[in-house]
Design a protein around this motif. Structure first.
Motif, PDB file in Angstrom:
ATOM      1  N   GLN A   6       1.123  -1.095  -0.073  1.00  0.00           N
ATOM      2  CA  GLN A   6       0.084  -0.109   0.082  1.00  0.00           C
ATOM      3  C   GLN A   6       0.681   0.791   0.168  1.00  0.00           C
ATOM      4  O   GLN A   6       0.137   2.531  -0.329  1.00  0.00           O
ATOM      5  CB  GLN A   6      -0.774   0.099   1.420  1.00  0.00           C
ATOM      6  N   VAL A   7       1.738   1.346   0.474  1.00  0.00           N
ATOM      7  CA  VAL A   7       2.913   2.126   0.475  1.00  0.00           C
ATOM      8  C   VAL A   7       3.239   3.142  -0.908  1.00  0.00           C
ATOM      9  O   VAL A   7       2.947   2.154  -2.336  1.00  0.00           O
ATOM     10  CB  VAL A   7       4.435   1.732   0.995  1.00  0.00           C
ATOM     11  N   HIS A   8       3.193   4.482  -1.095  1.00  0.00           N
ATOM     12  CA  HIS A   8       2.933   4.877  -2.429  1.00  0.00           C
ATOM     13  C   HIS A   8       3.855   4.915  -3.303  1.00  0.00           C
ATOM     14  O   HIS A   8       5.086   4.585  -2.618  1.00  0.00           O
ATOM     15  CB  HIS A   8       3.717   6.610  -2.254  1.00  0.00           C
ATOM     16  N   ARG A   9       4.018   4.168  -4.424  1.00  0.00           N
ATOM     17  CA  ARG A   9       4.888   3.242  -5.600  1.00  0.00           C
ATOM     18  C   ARG A   9       5.420   1.856  -5.566  1.00  0.00           C
ATOM     19  O   ARG A   9       6.670   2.152  -5.490  1.00  0.00           O
ATOM     20  CB  ARG A   9       5.776   4.652  -5.652  1.00  0.00           C
ATOM     21  N   VAL A  10       5.050   1.358  -4.382  1.00  0.00           N
ATOM     22  CA  VAL A  10       5.788   0.238  -4.357  1.00  0.00           C
ATOM     23  C   VAL A  10       4.681  -0.628  -4.846  1.00  0.00           C
ATOM     24  O   VAL A  10       5.577  -1.589  -5.955  1.00  0.00           O
ATOM     25  CB  VAL A  10       5.665  -0.066  -2.733  1.00  0.00           C
TER      26      VAL A  10
END
Length: 342
Positions: free
Chosen positions: A210-214
């Protein structure tokens, strides 16, 4: 909970399908050429090796103890491995100064910068991810909310030299999984709510994705690095409570191999490729090659595919066998990038 041997038991060799036999040959190549030489027992993982990743290297003692700052460093460093060849990313990491690298991977530095910055978008992960509009344009990196104001997110975007919003990744990771001891809470919730170590690994992947750009691939790299002892003995602090042996990192090379082995017309999504590879890899008995690895580990089979199918990585590791007096037929010629290049 099933005993360890039961979880990793493989079907008899006679039950192998043709794709599984190709995977067995790739695994044989991997254990003969890579495992125990450049990764696995007696080696330092690339993410702990300054000669390979420069100042991004994670200190092995801190990693073994599972210290949150070391895991944050590992998460951000591994998250850089997207859309470009690994050798390119490692070269980029090596060329950054220690100060530049620390500004991206140091949890202490990031926490101080968040405390000192009064941007209202930093109140929560959800607000930050939805409202921070950092971007690149012809004049450089900026945002519409506070144009011209210096910001650690803008600085990170410049250092990553990638997509315009890539600089949001470290802050997103901190807010979602490290702030105020969040990492320990996440692990506790997963371990208390799910008795199966392999399903715990899958749940953790879902969380970090869910971390941005992961996304799933990079989250899987992170979780498996901490939960697959055969790949980094002594440096997997989440094992055995979390078992990464069924996790699969489907990069471009692995995806091409899977598509070459599957029937034409098969669905080409990450999930479909991973499910197919997991089923086929479960038929490969890795104890044929070494008795100190799980008999059944789709993650190790996938790692073998990753090394075997990457032309640039094989050349960088001195595993270019073109010109050698070897028979390709004992290998897996349909998957070999060097055979295709001849």
């Amino acid at each position: 909970m099933e005993p360890h041997d039961a979880r990793h038991r493989c079907p008899p060799i006679s039950e192998r399908t043709e794709p599984a036999d190709a995977l067995r040959r790739v695994a044989a190549w991997y254990f003969a050429n890579v495992y125990g030489r450049t990764e696995g027992p007696g080696t330092l993982p690339f993410y702990c090796d300054p000669s390979r990743v420069g100042a991004f290297a994670v200190e092995s003692g801190e990693l073994a103890r599972g210290e949150p700052p070391a895991l944050f460093r590992l998460f951000v460093a591994l998250s850089m491995f997207q859309a470009l060849r690994d050798v390119v990313i490692m070269r980029q990491q090596r060329t950054m100064t220690a100060e530049e690298a620390e500004s991206l991977v140091s949890a202490t530095i990031l926490e101080l910068r968040l405390e000192r910055h009064d941007c209202e978008h930093l109140a929560s992960a959800e607000m930050f991810e939805s409202r921070c509009d950092v971007h690149k344009d012809r004049t450089g990196v900026d945002c519409r909310s506070r144009p011209g104001v210096e910001c650690h997110v803008k600085a990170a975007t410049c250092l990553f030299r990638r997509m315009g919003d890539m600089g949001k990744l470290p802050t997103s990771a901190w807010l979602r999984a490290w702030k105020d001891g969040a990492l320990a809470r996440v692990l506790a919730v997963v371990q208390q709510g799910e008795p199966n170590p392999q399903r715990r690994a899958e749940q953790l992947v879902e969380h970090f994705a869910q971390v941005h750009r992961v996304g799933r691939k990079l989250a899987t790299m992170f979780v498996s690095a901490l939960s697959t002892p055969a790949l980094a003995p002594g440096l997997t602090p989440w094992a055995p409570d979390v078992d990464g042996n069924r996790l699969l990192v489907v990069d471009t090379n692995v995806a091409r191999a899977v598509d070459a082995l599957r029937p034409p017309g098969a669905v080409r999504s990450y999930e479909a490729r991973a499910a197919w590879l997991r089923e086929q890899a479960a038929q490969v008995n890795l104890r044929e090659f070494r008795d100190d690895v799980p008999a059944c580990s789709p993650r190790l089979v996938q790692q073998a595919l990753y090394h075997f199918c990457s032309k640039s990585n094989r050349e960088a590791q001195g595993l270019d066998c073109r010109g050698a007096s070897l028979s390709c037929e004992v290998c897996a010629p349909s998957l070999c990038p060097l055979r295709r290049a001849v």
